[in-house]
Scaffold this active site. Structure first.
Site, PDB file in Angstrom:
ATOM      1  CG  HIS A 136      10.320 -22.287 -58.390  1.00 13.55           C
ATOM      2  ND1 HIS A 136       9.428 -21.692 -57.383  1.00 13.55           N
ATOM      3  CD2 HIS A 136      11.380 -22.623 -57.634  1.00 13.55           C
ATOM      4  CE1 HIS A 136      10.193 -21.637 -56.189  1.00 13.55           C
ATOM      5  NE2 HIS A 136      11.335 -22.208 -56.666  1.00 13.55           N
ATOM      6  CG  HIS A 181      15.094 -25.483 -58.016  1.00 12.78           C
ATOM      7  ND1 HIS A 181      15.876 -24.224 -57.769  1.00 12.78           N
ATOM      8  CD2 HIS A 181      14.174 -25.283 -57.164  1.00 12.78           C
ATOM      9  CE1 HIS A 181      15.316 -23.483 -56.801  1.00 12.78           C
ATOM     10  NE2 HIS A 181      14.366 -23.915 -56.457  1.00 12.78           N
TER      11      HIS A 181
HETATM   12  P1  AMP Z   1      12.971 -21.698 -53.899  1.00 14.04           P
HETATM   13  O1  AMP Z   1      13.806 -21.193 -52.696  1.00 14.04           O
HETATM   14  O2  AMP Z   1      12.842 -23.000 -54.216  1.00 14.04           O
HETATM   15  O3  AMP Z   1      11.666 -20.942 -53.863  1.00 14.04           O
HETATM   16  O4  AMP Z   1      14.004 -21.092 -55.207  1.00 14.04           O
HETATM   17  C1  AMP Z   1      13.814 -19.736 -55.769  1.00 14.04           C
HETATM   18  C2  AMP Z   1      14.926 -19.699 -56.738  1.00 14.04           C
HETATM   19  O5  AMP Z   1      14.690 -18.494 -57.448  1.00 14.04           O
HETATM   20  C3  AMP Z   1      16.423 -19.522 -56.193  1.00 14.04           C
HETATM   21  O6  AMP Z   1      17.396 -20.826 -56.534  1.00 14.04           O
HETATM   22  C4  AMP Z   1      16.690 -18.254 -56.368  1.00 14.04           C
HETATM   23  O7  AMP Z   1      18.325 -18.211 -56.862  1.00 14.04           O
HETATM   24  C5  AMP Z   1      15.923 -17.814 -57.739  1.00 14.04           C
HETATM   25  N1  AMP Z   1      15.767 -16.411 -58.117  1.00 14.04           N
HETATM   26  C6  AMP Z   1      15.458 -15.483 -57.292  1.00 14.04           C
HETATM   27  N2  AMP Z   1      15.141 -14.404 -58.005  1.00 14.04           N
HETATM   28  C7  AMP Z   1      15.363 -14.685 -59.313  1.00 14.04           C
HETATM   29  C8  AMP Z   1      15.270 -14.008 -60.651  1.00 14.04           C
HETATM   30  N3  AMP Z   1      14.795 -12.884 -60.565  1.00 14.04           N
HETATM   31  N4  AMP Z   1      15.453 -14.561 -61.656  1.00 14.04           N
HETATM   32  C9  AMP Z   1      15.751 -15.840 -61.780  1.00 14.04           C
HETATM   33  N5  AMP Z   1      15.939 -16.874 -60.590  1.00 14.04           N
HETATM   34  C10 AMP Z   1      15.589 -16.134 -59.527  1.00 14.04           C
END
Ligand code: AMP
Length: 138
Positions: free
Chosen positions: A102, A104
């Protein structure tokens, strides 16, 4: 590590978990981060299984980046942000917490710090209104 099909983004892609969707193509989905570091923090994920950048199909990666560009433009406009930060983490040592590739997208303003990573859940009504605001700028 093998791709885990039960990660939360895979569930969102299968419609098994909710999301505040912003934009979608055949190849990628954009939705609001539920624990945003700043207002407008949006995520873009490819629809294909890929744990991180290293194991992503380059064609799908290209399609995903196009969605990042489109959504980043809409986020910039919606929040009138002078700067947009794109972040992408690979592996827990880099801070990755969800093991589906993903990107950001975060609006940035001079002097305005962003919050800690994945810590505080945002009010769902606020996320809903942000998603709508971004959609209107697409
Ligand atoms: P990363 O640490 O780069 O893997 O980012 C994962 C991101 O996903 C974090 O910023 C979380 O806040 C976000 N996240 C976790 N669960 C969900 C969800 N159900 N819907 C949307 N974002 C989420």
């Amino acid at each position: 590590m093998a791709y885990d099909p039960n990660n939360i983004f895979a569930k969102i892609l299968r419609g098994e978990a909710p999301a505040f969707t912003v934009y979608e193509t055949d190849h990628a989905l954009a939705f609001m981060d539920i624990m945003p570091q700043v207002d407008g923090h949006t995520l873009v994920v490819p629809k294909n299984d890929a744990e991180n950048l290293h194991d992503a199909d380059p064609v799908i990666l290209g399609e995903t980046i196009k969605v990042v560009q489109t959504v980043a433009g809409a986020v910039k406009k919606a929040f009138d942000a002078p700067g947009i930060m794109i972040a992408q983490l690979n592996g827990s040592a880099a801070g990755q917490t969800v093991f589906h590739l993903h990107f950001h997208i975060m609006p940035r303003f001079q002097g305005l710090e962003f919050k800690l990573h994945a810590r505080s859940p945002e009010d769902p009504e606020k996320l809903k209104s942000f998603a709508e605001k971004i959609r209107q700028c697409l």
